[in-house]
Motif scaffolding. Sequence first.
Motif, PDB file in Angstrom:
ATOM      1  N   VAL A  22      37.562  59.261  32.445  1.00 58.56           N
ATOM      2  CA  VAL A  22      38.468  58.903  33.532  1.00 58.56           C
ATOM      3  C   VAL A  22      38.178  59.798  34.732  1.00 58.56           C
ATOM      4  O   VAL A  22      38.146  61.022  34.618  1.00 58.56           O
ATOM      5  CB  VAL A  22      39.931  59.089  33.093  1.00 58.56           C
ATOM      6  N   GLN A  23      37.931  59.182  35.879  1.00 56.35           N
ATOM      7  CA  GLN A  23      37.642  59.944  37.095  1.00 56.35           C
ATOM      8  C   GLN A  23      38.879  60.015  37.981  1.00 56.35           C
ATOM      9  O   GLN A  23      39.632  59.054  38.051  1.00 56.35           O
ATOM     10  CB  GLN A  23      36.525  59.255  37.887  1.00 56.35           C
ATOM     11  N   LEU A  24      39.046  61.140  38.651  1.00 55.32           N
ATOM     12  CA  LEU A  24      40.078  61.240  39.688  1.00 55.32           C
ATOM     13  C   LEU A  24      39.483  60.651  40.956  1.00 55.32           C
ATOM     14  O   LEU A  24      38.386  61.026  41.353  1.00 55.32           O
ATOM     15  CB  LEU A  24      40.440  62.714  39.912  1.00 55.32           C
ATOM     16  N   SER A  25      40.159  59.709  41.596  1.00 59.47           N
ATOM     17  CA  SER A  25      39.627  59.198  42.866  1.00 59.47           C
ATOM     18  C   SER A  25      40.643  59.405  43.970  1.00 59.47           C
ATOM     19  O   SER A  25      41.680  58.757  44.004  1.00 59.47           O
ATOM     20  CB  SER A  25      39.199  57.732  42.748  1.00 59.47           C
ATOM     21  N   LEU A  26      40.335  60.344  44.849  1.00 59.69           N
ATOM     22  CA  LEU A  26      41.250  60.698  45.931  1.00 59.69           C
ATOM     23  C   LEU A  26      41.070  59.825  47.162  1.00 59.69           C
ATOM     24  O   LEU A  26      41.933  59.772  48.024  1.00 59.69           O
ATOM     25  CB  LEU A  26      41.076  62.179  46.299  1.00 59.69           C
ATOM     26  N   ALA A  27      39.928  59.120  47.216  1.00 57.43           N
ATOM     27  CA  ALA A  27      39.746  58.159  48.302  1.00 57.43           C
ATOM     28  C   ALA A  27      40.247  56.809  47.791  1.00 57.43           C
ATOM     29  O   ALA A  27      40.244  56.572  46.593  1.00 57.43           O
ATOM     30  CB  ALA A  27      38.282  58.079  48.672  1.00 57.43           C
ATOM     31  N   ILE A  83      40.419  53.243  46.372  1.00 59.96           N
ATOM     32  CA  ILE A  83      39.437  52.536  45.562  1.00 59.96           C
ATOM     33  C   ILE A  83      38.782  51.459  46.424  1.00 59.96           C
ATOM     34  O   ILE A  83      39.469  50.690  47.088  1.00 59.96           O
ATOM     35  CB  ILE A  83      40.130  51.895  44.340  1.00 59.96           C
ATOM     36  N   GLU A 125      41.994  46.160  37.996  1.00 57.90           N
ATOM     37  CA  GLU A 125      41.128  46.470  36.881  1.00 57.90           C
ATOM     38  C   GLU A 125      41.852  47.477  35.983  1.00 57.90           C
ATOM     39  O   GLU A 125      42.378  48.471  36.461  1.00 57.90           O
ATOM     40  CB  GLU A 125      39.810  47.081  37.378  1.00 57.90           C
ATOM     41  N   ILE A 126      41.893  47.207  34.714  1.00 60.56           N
ATOM     42  CA  ILE A 126      42.529  48.159  33.798  1.00 60.56           C
ATOM     43  C   ILE A 126      41.864  48.068  32.438  1.00 60.56           C
ATOM     44  O   ILE A 126      41.409  47.021  32.050  1.00 60.56           O
ATOM     45  CB  ILE A 126      44.053  47.903  33.684  1.00 60.56           C
ATOM     46  N   SER A 168      42.527  44.668  28.336  1.00 60.90           N
ATOM     47  CA  SER A 168      41.717  44.995  29.514  1.00 60.90           C
ATOM     48  C   SER A 168      41.660  43.766  30.415  1.00 60.90           C
ATOM     49  O   SER A 168      41.620  42.630  29.924  1.00 60.90           O
ATOM     50  CB  SER A 168      40.293  45.372  29.074  1.00 60.90           C
ATOM     51  N   ALA A 174      43.548  48.242  23.416  1.00 59.74           N
ATOM     52  CA  ALA A 174      44.445  47.969  24.541  1.00 59.74           C
ATOM     53  C   ALA A 174      43.876  46.848  25.396  1.00 59.74           C
ATOM     54  O   ALA A 174      42.657  46.728  25.552  1.00 59.74           O
ATOM     55  CB  ALA A 174      44.620  49.231  25.373  1.00 59.74           C
TER      56      ALA A 174
END
Lengths: 168, 306
Positions: free
Chosen positions: A117-122, A124, A167-168, A89, A87
């Motif tokens: 993969v991290q969950l980021s609730l704050a 980025i 960023e991907i 990037s 994929a």
Amino acid sequence: MVTALAGEQSRARKIASTVVDPEMPMLTLVDLGVLRDVTEDGDHVTVTITPTYSGCPAMATMRDDLVHALTDAGYVEIKVRISLSPAWSSDWITERGRRQLRDHGLSAPGPAATGPVQLSLAPIRRAIDCPRCGSDDVRLTSEFGPTACKALYQCSDCLEPFEHVKEI
Amino acid sequence: MDDLDLDHDSVYDGLLGGDASQWAFGTDFEDPLAGVDTTIPAGVDGDLLAAYCLMLGDDALIYAHRLSEWTSNAPDLEDDIALANIALDLLGQARLLLARAAAADPSVVPELPEGSPVPPEDALAFFRDEHAFRNVGYVEAINGDFAVTIVRLLLFSAHRLALLQRLAVSADPVLSAIAAKGVKEVTYHRDYAGRWFVTLARGTEESRRRLVAGLRTVWSTYAELSRPTEVEMRAAEQGFGVDPATLTDEVDAVIEHVLATGGIERPDVPPSGTGPTGRNGRHTEVMGLLLAEMQVVARAHPRGTW
């Protein structure tokens, strides 16, 4: 069958390399990392591209523009193939592409995340500078922007809003 | 104008000059899997692969349509754009998955009048009747208010992200590639919904009240996402699909983390329904209206070129 050798570009590749992203025309498809391969055999050319985002509508235009540019250059049969793996990037955007983004008021992506993969609730936190005044006092206004690949920022010093390629 | 861009500056050039390479966005029907090797791997049944891809593709398609209803209606411009982008990502995933289904088993594609330019994935999206759709009822539900939408998006994205991560090693290389790409996109969707969940939970009394109410509304339907059908079980046995029940613990840990961060208690609402669902073609009342709106133009012009 002529495939570009290391350090040597085929004519078809040179032409394909001039085609630009319709949304960010300061970037060629090479700068963007979308152009993966060009092979030519007489007046036949096969170009391989990788989609940036699954739903990006610019892909159809990129494909059409490749066909157009190569047709204008005299090629008769042009095939544009899709490569899904690996994929795309944002890490594939070239150094020249990053300079071009900045010169045109856009902020270039940092390194893409790797590993689980991290969950980021704050929100980025990216270490980025305002592409206009250079201040690092910038704030994220939205993770989603006018196209799939961009987030929206505002500079707290010069107050200009600007787009950041995600960023991907 | 010195910098006139002859390729893009007039959208009429392609129409007037008859040059097919100058059409504007979205006007061509190139195969989204052009050049991709769509051979069915050994040990995989093509019809089963198609049935499985229809399920995942329909989830993405119907949810994309539902979320796109927020366009011009969201609480602010940024969220309008965010929800539209999320819908667009899902629509892109749907296109690839439906194209994969059509390549794996062409018999799933509805027949259209001879000479119709409609590609297989569009025929699947716009020319199937309600009973032929395999999406979960969860994604067809009306949006409700912003809090309901955020809760539904959070639970859906958490589930889909876990699913796509597992599918990234699917025995079908095409499905694996589609999934690996989707992981990058859905990561942003889950973060977006998670952040809004916490913001609403810790915002005002009213935002918290609405969030808790939204959570109760969505929670009873959430179990449907992990309730496996025979197709999913067999797809898992053949190594290209995932039994969604095996994702529960992983997804639950994510949801628990978001609930704890927001200071919200897990709702004590029992799951509704255990019988056949959207996966078997039995949809809720709102599905018909959704399809009517989504399909009406394409159906009125089956030979249309867009």
